[in-house]
Design a protein around this motif. Sequence first.
Motif, PDB file in Angstrom:
ATOM      1  N   LYS A 171     -12.524  12.151  -4.458  1.00  0.00           N
ATOM      2  CA  LYS A 171     -13.322  10.926  -4.408  1.00  0.00           C
ATOM      3  C   LYS A 171     -12.484   9.726  -4.876  1.00  0.00           C
ATOM      4  N   LEU A 172     -11.731   9.968  -5.949  1.00  0.00           N
ATOM      5  CA  LEU A 172     -10.927   8.879  -6.519  1.00  0.00           C
ATOM      6  C   LEU A 172      -9.879   8.399  -5.524  1.00  0.00           C
ATOM      7  N   VAL A 173      -9.213   9.375  -4.880  1.00  0.00           N
ATOM      8  CA  VAL A 173      -8.172   8.990  -3.922  1.00  0.00           C
ATOM      9  C   VAL A 173      -8.797   8.148  -2.819  1.00  0.00           C
ATOM     10  N   GLU A 174      -9.977   8.590  -2.355  1.00  0.00           N
ATOM     11  CA  GLU A 174     -10.660   7.806  -1.305  1.00  0.00           C
ATOM     12  C   GLU A 174     -10.911   6.384  -1.778  1.00  0.00           C
ATOM     13  N   GLN A 175     -11.502   6.292  -2.988  1.00  0.00           N
ATOM     14  CA  GLN A 175     -11.839   4.943  -3.484  1.00  0.00           C
ATOM     15  C   GLN A 175     -10.577   4.086  -3.590  1.00  0.00           C
ATOM     16  N   LEU A 176      -9.497   4.672  -4.113  1.00  0.00           N
ATOM     17  CA  LEU A 176      -8.281   3.879  -4.305  1.00  0.00           C
ATOM     18  C   LEU A 176      -7.645   3.488  -2.978  1.00  0.00           C
ATOM     19  N   THR A 177      -7.595   4.459  -2.028  1.00  0.00           N
ATOM     20  CA  THR A 177      -6.941   4.108  -0.753  1.00  0.00           C
ATOM     21  C   THR A 177      -7.793   3.115   0.026  1.00  0.00           C
ATOM     22  N   SER A 178      -9.120   3.209  -0.144  1.00  0.00           N
ATOM     23  CA  SER A 178      -9.951   2.236   0.583  1.00  0.00           C
ATOM     24  C   SER A 178      -9.682   0.821   0.059  1.00  0.00           C
ATOM     25  N   LEU A 179      -9.285   0.729  -1.217  1.00  0.00           N
ATOM     26  CA  LEU A 179      -8.985  -0.603  -1.773  1.00  0.00           C
ATOM     27  C   LEU A 179      -7.789  -1.229  -1.059  1.00  0.00           C
ATOM     28  N   LEU A 180      -6.891  -0.376  -0.522  1.00  0.00           N
ATOM     29  CA  LEU A 180      -5.714  -0.940   0.139  1.00  0.00           C
ATOM     30  C   LEU A 180      -6.129  -1.816   1.315  1.00  0.00           C
ATOM     31  N   ASN A 181      -7.200  -1.421   1.958  1.00  0.00           N
ATOM     32  CA  ASN A 181      -7.621  -2.193   3.138  1.00  0.00           C
ATOM     33  C   ASN A 181      -8.367  -3.469   2.785  1.00  0.00           C
ATOM     34  N   ASN A 182      -8.731  -3.602   1.472  1.00  0.00           N
ATOM     35  CA  ASN A 182      -9.546  -4.767   1.086  1.00  0.00           C
ATOM     36  C   ASN A 182      -8.700  -5.996   0.808  1.00  0.00           C
ATOM     37  N   SER A 183      -7.512  -6.053   1.365  1.00  0.00           N
ATOM     38  CA  SER A 183      -6.513  -7.091   1.065  1.00  0.00           C
ATOM     39  C   SER A 183      -6.491  -7.461  -0.425  1.00  0.00           C
ATOM     40  N   PRO A 184      -6.009  -6.531  -1.261  1.00  0.00           N
ATOM     41  CA  PRO A 184      -5.979  -6.789  -2.699  1.00  0.00           C
ATOM     42  C   PRO A 184      -4.897  -7.807  -3.074  1.00  0.00           C
ATOM     43  N   GLY A 185      -5.134  -8.521  -4.181  1.00  0.00           N
ATOM     44  CA  GLY A 185      -4.123  -9.490  -4.658  1.00  0.00           C
ATOM     45  C   GLY A 185      -2.972  -8.768  -5.345  1.00  0.00           C
ATOM     46  N   PRO A 186      -1.907  -9.511  -5.681  1.00  0.00           N
ATOM     47  CA  PRO A 186      -0.701  -8.868  -6.234  1.00  0.00           C
ATOM     48  C   PRO A 186      -0.966  -7.984  -7.463  1.00  0.00           C
ATOM     49  N   PRO A 187      -1.672  -8.471  -8.503  1.00  0.00           N
ATOM     50  CA  PRO A 187      -1.842  -7.597  -9.669  1.00  0.00           C
ATOM     51  C   PRO A 187      -2.676  -6.359  -9.320  1.00  0.00           C
ATOM     52  N   THR A 188      -3.687  -6.573  -8.452  1.00  0.00           N
ATOM     53  CA  THR A 188      -4.571  -5.455  -8.108  1.00  0.00           C
ATOM     54  C   THR A 188      -3.785  -4.382  -7.363  1.00  0.00           C
ATOM     55  N   ARG A 189      -2.922  -4.824  -6.425  1.00  0.00           N
ATOM     56  CA  ARG A 189      -2.214  -3.803  -5.644  1.00  0.00           C
ATOM     57  C   ARG A 189      -1.256  -3.008  -6.526  1.00  0.00           C
ATOM     58  N   ARG A 190      -0.688  -3.685  -7.507  1.00  0.00           N
ATOM     59  CA  ARG A 190       0.212  -2.940  -8.402  1.00  0.00           C
ATOM     60  C   ARG A 190      -0.562  -1.872  -9.167  1.00  0.00           C
ATOM     61  N   LEU A 191      -1.758  -2.249  -9.651  1.00  0.00           N
ATOM     62  CA  LEU A 191      -2.550  -1.285 -10.433  1.00  0.00           C
ATOM     63  C   LEU A 191      -3.032  -0.116  -9.562  1.00  0.00           C
ATOM     64  N   VAL A 192      -3.432  -0.439  -8.303  1.00  0.00           N
ATOM     65  CA  VAL A 192      -3.869   0.644  -7.398  1.00  0.00           C
ATOM     66  C   VAL A 192      -2.724   1.641  -7.251  1.00  0.00           C
ATOM     67  N   ALA A 193      -1.537   1.100  -7.009  1.00  0.00           N
ATOM     68  CA  ALA A 193      -0.379   1.962  -6.789  1.00  0.00           C
ATOM     69  C   ALA A 193      -0.080   2.809  -8.025  1.00  0.00           C
ATOM     70  N   LYS A 194      -0.097   2.149  -9.213  1.00  0.00           N
ATOM     71  CA  LYS A 194       0.200   2.893 -10.450  1.00  0.00           C
ATOM     72  C   LYS A 194      -0.791   4.030 -10.635  1.00  0.00           C
ATOM     73  N   ASN A 195      -2.095   3.693 -10.423  1.00  0.00           N
ATOM     74  CA  ASN A 195      -3.131   4.707 -10.660  1.00  0.00           C
ATOM     75  C   ASN A 195      -3.010   5.877  -9.681  1.00  0.00           C
ATOM     76  N   LEU A 196      -2.723   5.569  -8.428  1.00  0.00           N
ATOM     77  CA  LEU A 196      -2.550   6.657  -7.449  1.00  0.00           C
ATOM     78  C   LEU A 196      -1.408   7.570  -7.898  1.00  0.00           C
TER      79      LEU A 196
END
Length: 2047
Positions: A51-76
Motif C-alpha cells: 500500500k505504501l509503495v502505491e501511495q508513494l509512487t502515485s505521488l510521483l505523478n502529482n507533479s511534486p515540488g523539489p523538497p517533496t520529491r526528495r522526501l518521496v525518493a528517500k522514503n521509497l
Amino acid sequence: MELAHSLLLNEEAYNQLGEFQKAEFIFEWLQFLERLLPVTSRADIRENQKKLVEQLTSLLNNSPGPPTRRLVAKNLAVLYSTGETFSVFQTIDKCNELIRSKDDSPSYLPTKLAAVVCLGYLYKKLGRILGSSFTDTVGNVLKAMKNAESQGRYEIMLSLQNILNGLGGAAIPCHRDIYKAARSCLTDRSMAVRCAAAKCLLELQNEAVFMWTTDLDSVVTLCFKSFEGSNYDVRLAVSKVLGTVLARALTSKQTPASTRHNFRRITLEEVLELLGTGFLRGSSGFLRASGDMLKGTSSVSRDVRVGVTQAYVVFVSTLGAKWLERNFSTFLSHILDLVSQSHPKAIQSQTDAIGCHRCVSFILRATVGGLLGEKAQIAAAKEICQAIWKLKKVVDAAMSDTNLETRTNAADVTASQHVLVCALQELGSLIHGLGTTAAPLLQDSSIGVLEAVISVVLHPSIPVRLTAAWCLRCIAVALPSCVSLLLDRCIERLNTLKSSPEAVTGYSFAIAALLGAVKHCPLGIPHGKGKVIMTLAEDLLFSASQNSRVSLQRTQAGWLLVAALMTLGPAVVQHHLPRMLLLWKCIFPSSPKDLETEKTRGDSFTWQVTLEGRAGALCAIKSFVSHCAGLLTDEVVQRLLPPLPSAVNLLTQLSSISKSYGNSLKTSSTVYRQKLYELLSVLPPKTYEGNFSAVLKELVADLTVPDSQIDASTFLLPPLCHENDLLLLGPLLQETDHRFIEEQLLLGNSTAGGSLEYDPHSIYEKAAKGDSVPKPLPPVLSVISAATRLFGVMFSHVAESHRLQVLEQLLNSIKQTKGSRQQIVQLNVVSALSTSLKHLANCKGSLGPEEVRRSALTLVMGALESNNPLLRCAAAECLARLAQVVSDSAFTAGLAQVSFDKLKSARDMVSRTGHSLALGCLYRYLGGIGSSQHLNACVGILYTLSQDSTSPDVQAWALHSLSLIVDLAGPLYHVHVEPTLSLVLMLLLTVPPAYAEVHQSLGRCLNALITTLGPELQGSSTTVSALRTSCLLGCAVMQDNPDCLVQAEAISCLQQLHMFAPRHVNLSSLVSCLCMNLCSSYLLLRRSVVSCLRQLVQREAAEVSEYAVALVKESREDFTPDVNIREIGLEGALLSLLDKELDQRLCQDIKETLTHMLTSMAVEKLSFWLKLCKDVLAASADFNTVASLDTTQEEETAKVDDASVLTSDSDERFHPFRNPRWSTRVFAAECVCKIISQCENAGSAHFDITLAQERKQRDSRGDFLVLHLADLIRMAFMAATDHSDQLRLSGLQTLLIVVRKFAAVPEPEFPGHVILEQYQANVGAALRPAFAPETPPDVTAKACQVCSAWIASGVVSDLNDLRRVHQLLVSSLVKVQAGKEAQSQQYNESTSTMEILAVLKAWAEVYIVAVEKQKNQSDAQNHHLNIANSAEEGYRDVTSSATGLLDLVQADLGTLSKLWLAALQDFALLTLPSEYALQLPAEGGTFYTAETIENARPHYYNSWALILYATALWLTSTGFIVVDPDEGVTNLSRPVTPTTMCQDSSTRPLVKSPEDVNTDRFHLLLGISVEFLCSPRSDAAMESIIACLRALQALFDVPWPRSKIGGDQELGVELLNVLHRLILTRESPEIQLAALEVVRLILFAAQEHVKEKRRSAEVDDGAAEKETLPEFGEGKDTGGLVPGKSLVFATLELCFCILVRQLPQLNPKLTCSPAVQSGKHLLLSEDGSRLVAAALVILSDVPAICSPEGSVSVLPTILYLMIGVLKETAVKVQDGQLPLTVAASLQALKGLLSSPMARAEKSRTAWTDLLCSALITVLDCWDQVDGLLQELDEVSLLTAITLFIISTSPEVTTLECLRKRCIEKFKITLASKDPLVQYKCYQLLHSIFQHPNKTVSYPYIHSLVPSIVGKLQETEKAKPENAAELQVIQEGIKLVTSLIAMAEEEHRAHLVACLLPILISFLLDENALVSATNSAKNLHEFALQNLMQIGPQYSAVFKKLMASSPTMKARLESAVKGNQESIKMKTAKHAKNPGKSSSIQLKTNFL
C-alpha cells in the motif's frame, strides 16, 4: 496536521483539503514517515509495504515540488532497504517510463524530475542489490539529458552522483558515459548545473581511475574552462574536484590494467606545473595560448585565477599537514615562482600583479597558516627566510654590476619584487600568528630573520620596502621585546644613510610601521624614543632642500615619521606638540599673495616635492586629530586653523598648476586632494566655515568629473547600504573564507583592489583585521570616497539655499553624461547624498524647503532604476533616509505611492526590484507608516511580485522587502501573518533549488514572521499550533536545501523558535544538524551553527552535549565531520574548531559557547573537562627545555623526577589535538581557572581530600577537584613554562588560584602537613624561569604575586625549602634597589614601575602574613601556658616556622621599609588633584618618571594598599622608634622631593628630629588612608579597603600615633566621618567590623588623652582646691556638643547608623510607622550580631571622654540605644544560649552604670534621674509585651535590673515605687515553670543579697526569701525529674545557706531551723536509694553533704531540732549508715586506693 502522522497516508483527510494545503499535508506526512520508518519493526513494514509503495509512487505523478520529491525518493529507498525488495524493479521501470515520456509540457516536468530523483536515491540506498539494471537506467537518464532544460540537467547530475555513490566499483561500465555527460555540464550556462556536475565528478573520481591517470590533462583543462564566468559556489565545487583529483593522482598506488604498459606515475613537479598553467595562462589550453602569448593579447580571466588558487588550497589540504611539512620547499618555490620573472604575463600590469599577490598570499596563508602546527610553522618561516636571502643576493648582484652588458639584470630586480612582496607578507603573517613562540626563530643567528628583512628595506622597489616594513611591524607585534631594538637599529641606519633615497624611504617606512605596532604592545617603548624620532623627522624636513636627489624622499619621510609618532597617543605627543604645530604652520604659505608668488616660481619637480610635503603635513595633522583627541583643547584648535585657508586655496589652484606642468603632477595632486578631504572630515566643521563654498565647489567637481573611469561601486556603496540588504547581492559581498581573493572579482577588470604602495601612510594605521596587510585603494578611487565623506559632513552644515544649488549642479552633471560615464557620476552623487542624509539624520537636522527635497528625490529616483544592483540597493536606502530626514508623513506616503504606481505598470526587472526594495526600506526608518491601508497595499503588491516565477531576481527582492516590512510593521502585521506564512511555505515547496537567492529571501521572511509571533508561539490554541507547525515545516524544507546559506537561515529560524517555544523544537534533530555543519566550508553557515549552539547551551548544555555524542555513536554513513566528536565530545570538537578557525567573530562565539557549557557542566563532568584542557595544554608542550630547569641546583637532584614526570607523556596516540596554537592553549588555561571557580561554588568536598575520598567510596561516580590536584599543578606548570608570554601569564594565574584555593587542604596520611607540600619542586620550577633577566616585566610581576602567595600560604614550613622561592624575591629586590638608571631600555618606563611595585607588594604580603602568624602564635602561646603543655612537640615547630618566616623578611626589612615609604610617597603625589599638577617634582618620583605618569598610575592603584598595611605594621613593630634616617638612603636612585622622609643628606639643610620624621610618616600613612577611604572608587577592591582599615588599626595599636590622634580632635572627627561614610556605602560586614575597630581605637586614644590631661592637671594643681580644676573632656562646662567638631557626636552618629541598619526598630521615627509595629523580633545574622556588639562596646566608652556635663548630654542617647538593643534582641533561643547582642548590651550597660561620671558631683543628680528613667524603661519592656511574653527572655531583663541594683548608686533603686516593681518581677520569675529561668533568678538574687549596702539588699531579702523557702519546702512532695530541676533546688539551697551566713546572730537559728527539715526531707533510706532516679540520688548526696557542713557549724540548733523530731533523726541516721555502707563497698573494690573516701568518714561522726 496531526492527521498526517501515520504510517499510511490518511487519504480521507487528504482529499478534504485545498490544493495548496494538500502539498503541505503530503510534506508533513513524508517527513513523519522519514522519522518513523527506521524505527518501525520489519514485520509492520512488510505488512503495509504494498500500500505504501502505491501511495508513494502515485505521488510521483502529482507533479511534486523539489523538497517533496526528495522526501518521496528517500522514503521509497528506506522502505525497500528495510522491507522486501521484490517490487523494486517495477518501481524502477515505472520511473524509467516517466523519464522516457515524450510529454515536454512544463506541467509534466516535475513528474519527470521526481522520477530522476527517485532513481538516484534507490540506487544510493540499495546499491549492488539492484544488479545490472543500472546500465539501462543510466543510459535512459543520459539520453533524457540531451534535450533536458537546466532543472533537468541539474537533477540528472545529482541523481548520477547518488547512483555512483550506491554502486561503487560496480558502475565501471558506465563511467565513461557519465564522465562525458558531466564534462558538458561542467561548462553549462546555468551555474547550478555546473555545481551539480562538479559533485558528480567528485563522486566519479573515487572509482574512475582514468580521471587521475590517462585523462588527467583533460580533466584539468575542463576545470579551468569551468571557472570561466563562474560564481562563488561553482569555484568552490570545481576547485574541490580539481584539488582532489590532483592529490589522488599524486598519491594513488593503483594503476589501470589497460594502461599499465604506457603509464608512469606523475610527479609533484608535474602536478604543480599543471596548476601553474591554469594560474598563468587560464583556460585557453596549452597550445592555443602560445599564439596569443606571442601577440601579447591574452590575459588570464580573474575568475579562473581565483578558482585555481582555491584548487591549490584544496590540493594541499587533501594531502594534509604532514605532507606539506615534507614537501614545503618544493611547494614554496613553485608558489613564489608564479609571480616571478619567468612568467612576465602574470604581472605585466600593476592590476594583474596585485591580483596575483593576493592569490599567492592566500595560498600560503590557507596552507601554512591554516594547516601547520607551531613547530612546522617555524620551519616554514626558515624556508621563506632562505628564499628572501636568495633573492636579496640576486638584487645585490644586479645593483652592483656597473658593466653595461650585464646590466640587463635590472629586469630581475623588478621581477624579484613581486616574489619578495609575497614572501615578506607570509613571513610577517606567520610570525604575527606565532606571537612570542617565535622567539627561538629570531634568536637563531644562522637564519637571520631580522637581518634578512632589514636588508630588504633597501630594495630599489617601493612595494618591497613597504612590505618589509610591514613584516617588521608584524614581528614587533609578535615579540614586543624587539620593538625598541628594531627602532634603534632603523634610526641609526637612517641617520647613517641619509643621502641614499632608498634608505630614506625604506627606513622611514620601517620606523613608521614599528611606531604603528606600539599600540599593540602593552609594554610600550621607552618614552625617549619619541623625542629621537621627532628630532629625526625635523632634521629630514629641514635638510630636504639641501640635496635635490633626496629632497622628495626626505620630505615624505619626515612627515611620515611625524604622522606615525602621533599614534603613540596624547601622553607622548603632548611633549612634542609645539614643535609639530610649528612645522605645520611653516609648510603652507601664510597669505594668498605668497601662494601667487609660489605659482610663478618653480618647475614640475619642486611642485611635486611641495605637494608631497603638504599632503604629508595634512596626514600628520589628521593622525594627530584621530589619535590624540584628548589634546584638542580650544587653544590647540586655534593654532591648527591658520594654515587651513591656505591649504584650501591651494586645492582650488591645483587644476591650473597641473595644466602648467603636465601630467607628472597628476598623482601628487590627487593625493593632496584626498589628504585634505580626509583631514577636513575629521575636524569640527565650525573650524573651516569660511572655506565651505570653495571646498564644496571642488567636491562637486571631483564627484561629477572623476579622473577615473573605474566603477567604484563595490567599495563606495556597501558601507551606505544596510548590511541585511547586501545579502541580496550574492556571496561576493558577504563574508566568506575566500573573501581575500574573491574581492578582486567584484571590482571589475580595471582594478584589483587595494595595495600597500598606494598609500604608505596606512602602514602605521590600525589594520582592519589582525595580521592582514592594509589595502588602501589607488588615489583616484580613495579621493572619491574621501570626497563623498566630506560632502556628507559639509552638506549638512551649509545653508539651505546653497544646498539647492549644489543638488541642481549634481543633477545637471548626470544629465550631461552618457553611458558608463553617466553611471559612474550617478554612483558618486548617490553615495555623497546618502552620506549627507546619514549625517542630517544623526544630528536631527532638516533638509530644507520643497525645492531641495524635490531635487534630492529626483537624484535618488534616477538611481533606483539603475542597471547596477548595488546602486539600486543604495538608492533604496537613500530614499528611506530622505524620508527619515524630511519626516513628514505626506511626503513619505507620496514616495510610497510613486513606487506603487511604478510597480503596477513596470514590467522590467530593474525597476521592479528597485521599487520593491524601496517599499521595505521606507519601513526601516519610519517604524511602520502608521496606516493599515498603506500596509495592505504594500503587502498586496509584494505578494504578487514574489510569485513572479519568470524572474527569480524580482521574487528575491520582493520577498526581502516583505521580510523588512514583517519585521518593522510591528503589531499592525498580525492580520497578515497567516497568509504570508502560507505564501512562504508554498514558495518553499515549489521554487526550484537552483534559485538559491529566492530561498534565502524566503528564509529571512520566515525568520521575521517567527520574531513577529514571538512568545505567542508557545500557545496551545489550534490557530497557534497550526502556525507553529507551518513554521517548523518551513524550517524543515530549508534544512534540506542544498544551498548552505539557506541552511544557515533555517538554523537561525530554528534558533528563534527555540527561544520562543523551546518545547516544540526537536532538540536532537537540531543538534545533529548543527554537528553536521560544524565544519562547513561556508563561513556564514558555521557562524549560524555556533550562534545557535551558543543559545542552546545557555539553557540545556547537558542535553546538547549528550545528543551530539549519541548522534556520532549512531554514526549514520553520511556524517563524517572533520572533528572527532566521538572521543572528545562536542566540547572537544568546538575546541579544535577554535584552534583552526580564523574568523574573529566566530572564535568569540565558540569561546562563549564553551564557557556556557563549562559553567553548567564542568562540575558534573570534571574529569572530562580537565582531560580536555590537559590535552590542549600538553599537545604542544615542548618540555625538553623545561626539564633541564630543575637540575640547576644540586640539592634539587632528588626532585628532578617531578619535572621529568611532567615530560614523559609524549605518546603520540593520545593526542586528539594536534599542535594547538598558543591562543587555544591560553583559552584552555583560562578554562582551568573557570573550572576551579565553578567547583568552589559547588561544595566544600572539592577542596577537602578526606571528604572527597569518603564520598568517592560511597559513590564511585563522584568526582572531586582535589583528586585532580596533580593535573592542575601539571597544567599550570606546562603553561607557566611555555614559550608564549600570554600562556605564561595564564599559567601563573592558574598556579596562583591553585595555591590560594588548596593551601589549607590537609594531607590525611601525614597529619600536620598539607596536600600541596609534595608539589613544592614543581611550583619552584614553574616560577624560576619568570625571574630570568630576559623575561618580560609583566610575567615577572605576575610571578612575584605567585611567589608571595606561595610563601604566605604556609604550605611549606621548612625554611630551607622556602628559601628557594624566597631567593627569587630577594633577587628581584636587588634589581629594584639598582634603581631607575639600571633599567633596561626595551620597554616603556612604566613597565619597570609595574615590576618594582609588584616586587614591593609581594614582599608586603609576605611580611603581613609573617606578622599575623607571629601574632596568632603569641596569642596561642599565652593561651597555651594556661592549659597543660600536652602538645608541646607539635607546638614548637609551628612556632619556629612563623618566627622563621619573620626572620627571613627581617633581613631585608631595613631596605624594604625605605622602598615602601618611597612607593607610598609616590602614590601620595599621584593621587593629588589635577590643580596641583604643577607642584609635582619635575623629574618624577622614586619609581616613576614624569613623562609616564599616566601609565604608572594603574600600577600604584594596584599595589598601594598592601604596601601601606605592611608599612604600618613595620612602623608599629618599631613603635615609631626611628633608626638613623640616613642609613641606607643611598640605595635609592635619587632624592624625591623636599618633603620626603628619604632625602639625600646633601639636599637637607638640617637633620630632622626623629619626632618630625615620625610625624611625616604618620601623616603620609593617615593621609593616603583618608584620601582613599573618603571616596573609594566604585571598583575599588574589597582587599584594598580592608588592608587600609587594618593599616589604621595597626597604627593606632601603639601609643605614639594614638597620642597624635587623641591630641588632635579635628583629625579624629574627620576620620570618624570618613569611616561613617564608608559604612554607609559598603555593605560588607567585614569592612564594617574593621571600621568599628578603628573607631574603638580612636575613642581609646581620646580617652588616654583626657586621662593624661586630668592627671597632669591634678599633679600641677595638687595644692589648690579641687573645685577650681578645669573640666576636661567634651562638653566642657555647658555639656553642648557641636556637630562636625565633636568627637562624641561623630561616634554616636556612627554607632547609631550601625545599630539602626541592623535593628530598624531602634529608629524613633520609624517606630510609629506600621511597618515596624508588628512587634515580632528579628533574629540577626551572625555578622549583624557582631556589628551590633562592636557598636555597643564603643558606646559604653563614650562617657569617659566627656566632661561631667557632656556625659549628661549623651547619656539619654546611649541608654536608649543600649536598652533598645536589649529589648529588641532579648528573645528566648532554643538552646538557652545568650545571644551575642544581649551579652554585649548587658556588658556595655554594666560598664556604663559603673562609670565614674555617675558619682562625679557635677553630674551625679542628673545621672541618677536618667538612670531611674532607664530602669523604668527596662521594667516597662516587660509590661508592654502582653501576648508576646513567652518570647521575651525574662532572664536578660532581670539581669539588666540586677545590674541597675548592684552597679548604680543606692538612690537610683531605693525609690519605693521602683523597688516594688523590681521585687514584683523577681516574684513572677521565681514562679516561672522553666527551671532554667528559676536557676538564673536564684543566681541573680544571690548577687543582690550580697550587696554591701543594706538599704539595697534587705528589702529584697525580706520580700523574696519566704517564697524561696516555700518553694524549697514544696520539693518534698515533687522530687526533681531531671538535671535542670535538680540544679534549681541546689541553687536555692546555696542561696539560703549564704543568707544564714549573712544573717544577724538572733535570726540565724530560725533560718537554720527552716533549712534543716528541707534538707533532711531530700534524704533517701537504703532501699529507696537503690531504686531512685539519678536526680533523686544526686539530690540525696547534695543534701547529706550540706547537712554535714551545717551540722558542725550550728550544732546547738541542730541537736535541738533532732531531739524534737525523732522521725527526722531516724531518717538522717539511716542515710548516714547507708552512706557508710556504700563507702565500705567502694573501699573493698578499690582497696589499692584507700585515700579517696577517708575525708568523708571523718566528718560523719559529728552527732
